[in-house]
Design an enzyme around this catalytic site. Structure first.
Site, PDB file in Angstrom:
ATOM      1  N   HIS A 290       0.947  -1.248  -0.145  1.00  0.00           N
ATOM      2  CA  HIS A 290      -0.152  -0.015  -0.038  1.00  0.00           C
ATOM      3  C   HIS A 290       0.846   1.166   0.000  1.00  0.00           C
ATOM      4  O   HIS A 290       2.026   1.229   0.296  1.00  0.00           O
ATOM      5  CB  HIS A 290      -0.884   0.062   1.044  1.00  0.00           C
ATOM      6  CG  HIS A 290      -0.175   0.408   2.476  1.00  0.00           C
ATOM      7  ND1 HIS A 290       0.480  -0.897   3.089  1.00  0.00           N
ATOM      8  CD2 HIS A 290       0.067   1.412   3.293  1.00  0.00           C
ATOM      9  CE1 HIS A 290       1.168  -0.332   4.263  1.00  0.00           C
ATOM     10  NE2 HIS A 290       1.012   0.923   4.305  1.00  0.00           N
TER      11      HIS A 290
ATOM     12  N   THR B 180       0.507   4.861   1.957  1.00  0.00           N
ATOM     13  CA  THR B 180      -0.173   5.628   2.903  1.00  0.00           C
ATOM     14  C   THR B 180      -0.727   6.789   2.392  1.00  0.00           C
ATOM     15  O   THR B 180       0.337   7.788   1.852  1.00  0.00           O
ATOM     16  CB  THR B 180       0.641   5.652   4.327  1.00  0.00           C
ATOM     17  OG1 THR B 180       0.812   4.593   4.646  1.00  0.00           O
ATOM     18  CG2 THR B 180      -0.228   6.555   5.394  1.00  0.00           C
TER      19      THR B 180
ATOM     20  N   MET C 283       5.766  11.913   1.525  1.00  0.00           N
ATOM     21  CA  MET C 283       6.989  11.123   0.639  1.00  0.00           C
ATOM     22  C   MET C 283       6.089  10.049   0.151  1.00  0.00           C
ATOM     23  O   MET C 283       6.036   9.181   0.914  1.00  0.00           O
ATOM     24  CB  MET C 283       8.151  10.950   1.614  1.00  0.00           C
ATOM     25  CG  MET C 283       8.975  10.206   0.652  1.00  0.00           C
ATOM     26  SD  MET C 283      10.414   9.376   1.569  1.00  0.00           S
ATOM     27  CE  MET C 283       9.534   8.053   2.657  1.00  0.00           C
TER      28      MET C 283
ATOM     29  N   HIS D  14       5.249   6.409  -1.010  1.00  0.00           N
ATOM     30  CA  HIS D  14       6.105   5.511  -1.027  1.00  0.00           C
ATOM     31  C   HIS D  14       5.304   4.091  -0.837  1.00  0.00           C
ATOM     32  O   HIS D  14       4.141   4.213  -0.218  1.00  0.00           O
ATOM     33  CB  HIS D  14       7.183   5.305  -0.270  1.00  0.00           C
ATOM     34  CG  HIS D  14       6.782   5.347   1.329  1.00  0.00           C
ATOM     35  ND1 HIS D  14       6.425   6.458   2.296  1.00  0.00           N
ATOM     36  CD2 HIS D  14       6.830   4.259   2.189  1.00  0.00           C
ATOM     37  CE1 HIS D  14       6.144   6.388   3.334  1.00  0.00           C
ATOM     38  NE2 HIS D  14       6.401   4.857   3.290  1.00  0.00           N
TER      39      HIS D  14
ATOM     40  N   SER E  43       5.909   0.662   1.072  1.00  0.00           N
ATOM     41  CA  SER E  43       6.806   0.103   1.946  1.00  0.00           C
ATOM     42  C   SER E  43       6.824  -1.462   1.751  1.00  0.00           C
ATOM     43  O   SER E  43       5.864  -2.196   1.289  1.00  0.00           O
ATOM     44  CB  SER E  43       6.330  -0.076   3.611  1.00  0.00           C
ATOM     45  OG  SER E  43       6.698   1.291   4.065  1.00  0.00           O
TER      46      SER E  43
ATOM     47  N   TYR F 188       9.035  -3.980   6.961  1.00  0.00           N
ATOM     48  CA  TYR F 188       9.011  -3.432   8.328  1.00  0.00           C
ATOM     49  C   TYR F 188      10.123  -4.135   9.205  1.00  0.00           C
ATOM     50  O   TYR F 188      10.027  -5.375   9.336  1.00  0.00           O
ATOM     51  CB  TYR F 188       7.689  -3.356   8.925  1.00  0.00           C
ATOM     52  CG  TYR F 188       6.580  -2.648   8.343  1.00  0.00           C
ATOM     53  CD1 TYR F 188       6.893  -1.557   7.553  1.00  0.00           C
ATOM     54  CD2 TYR F 188       5.299  -2.758   8.756  1.00  0.00           C
ATOM     55  CE1 TYR F 188       6.051  -0.820   6.803  1.00  0.00           C
ATOM     56  CE2 TYR F 188       4.283  -2.159   8.174  1.00  0.00           C
ATOM     57  CZ  TYR F 188       4.372  -1.174   7.262  1.00  0.00           C
ATOM     58  OH  TYR F 188       3.413  -0.369   6.690  1.00  0.00           O
TER      59      TYR F 188
END
Length: 240
Positions: free
Chosen positions: A100, A102, A175, A177, A179, A182
Site C-alpha cells: 500500500h 499511505t 513522501m 512510497h 513499504s 518493516y
C-alpha cells in the site's frame, strides 16, 4: 464511489470545542502527540466530518482507535509486490502486511466517523496513476525498505484531499512510497535488503499502476506485530 464495509461501525464523534484566549499573548506551543487527533482549524475549508458527526447518535460512547488510509495497487501488482515482500521477510524477518501507499497517516477517531470521512473524501477523487522511481531505505521501523513513488500532482493531491477531510496534519512533508519491509535493522542490513529488492524484481523501478481503491485500516502503531491491524472498509474510486 462504491464502498464496502468490512466490520461494524461505532456511532458518534463528539465535536471538540476549541477555546482561544484573546487576553493572553503569546500562546505557548506544545509538541503534538505521536498520533494526532482530528482538530478544528481556524482557516476555512470544507469540513464534511462536521456533517457526519451531526448524523451520528449522540449516545455513542465508543472509544477512539488509530486508523490510516491506504491507496491499494491493483491485485496483479499487489501479487507481484507480495512476492518481493515475502523474499525480504525470508531473509530479514518482519511482519506481513498488504502492499500500500499511505494516504493519511495514523490518526485517532471513532470507527463510524472514520468510515464516513473515507466515503465523503472518496467522492472527490478519481483513479490516478502511480509510478515507482526507486528503492530506498529509511530510518525507522515503518520505513525500513520501500519503493519511492513519483510525487506527481495527482499522487500528492489525493493525499492532500484526504488529509483535509480527516483533519490530519502531517508531521513531515509527504513522501509517497510503498513499504516492502518493516523492521529494526542495521544500516548494513537495510542496504542488503534494498539491493535484494532489485534482485527479486529487476524491473520494479519504473513500474506504473493505477490507484482505484482507497482502504481504511485500523493501525495501532504500538503493535509492531501488526496482529491487531484490521481492514475496515474499501472505497472504489469512480471514473467520470
Amino acid at each position: 464511489m462504491r464502498c464496502a464495509s468490512i466490520s461494524r461501525a461505532a456511532m458518534l464523534l463528539h465535536p471538540g470545542e476549541v477555546v482561544y484566549s484573546l487576553l493572553r499573548s503569546p500562546l505557548r506551543h506544545h509538541s503534538p502527540p505521536p498520533i494526532p487527533r482530528a482538530r478544528l482549524r481556524l482557516r476555512p475549508r470544507p469540513r464534511p466530518h462536521r456533517t457526519v458527526a451531526a448524523r451520528m447518535d449522540p449516545a455513542d460512547q465508543s472509544p477512539e482507535e488509530v486508523y490510516s488510509v491506504w491507496a491499494l495497487p491493483p491485485e496483479p501488482v499487489r501479487d507481484r509486490l507480495r512476492r518481493v515482500m515475502a523474499g525480504l521477510r525470508a531473509a530479514h524477518g518482519g511482519p506481513a502486511f498488504e502492499p500500500h501507499a499511505t494516504v493519511v497517516g495514523a490518526i485517532r477517531l471513532r470507527r463510524s466517523v472514520a468510515i464516513e470521512m473515507l466515503r465523503a473524501a472518496a467522492a472527490g477523487v478519481r483513479p490516478y496513476t502511480a509510478r515507482v522511481t526507486g528503492v530506498a531505505r529509511g530510518d525507522f521501523f515503518y520505513q525500513c525498505v520501500y519503493l519511492l513513488l513519483e510525487p506527481t500532482p495527482e499522487v500528492v493531491g489525493a493525499s492532500d484531499h484526504y488529509c483535509g477531510h480527516f483533519g490530519y496534519e502531517r508531521p513531515t512533508p509527504y513522501m509517497p512510497h510503498v513499504s516492502l519491509l518493516y523492521g529494526d535493522l542495521t544500516d548494513e542490513e537495510k542496504e542488503e535488503a534494498r539491493k535484494k529488492v532489485e534482485e527479486l524484481d529487476k524491473d520494479i523501478c519504473g513500474l506504473q499502476f493505477e490507484i482505484s481503491e482507497l482502504a481504511l485500516y485500523r493501525t495501532d502503531t504500538e503493535d509492531k506485530s501488526l496482529e491487531s491491524w484490521e481492514l475496515v472498509e474499501v472505497c472504489h474510486l469512480e471514473k467520470k
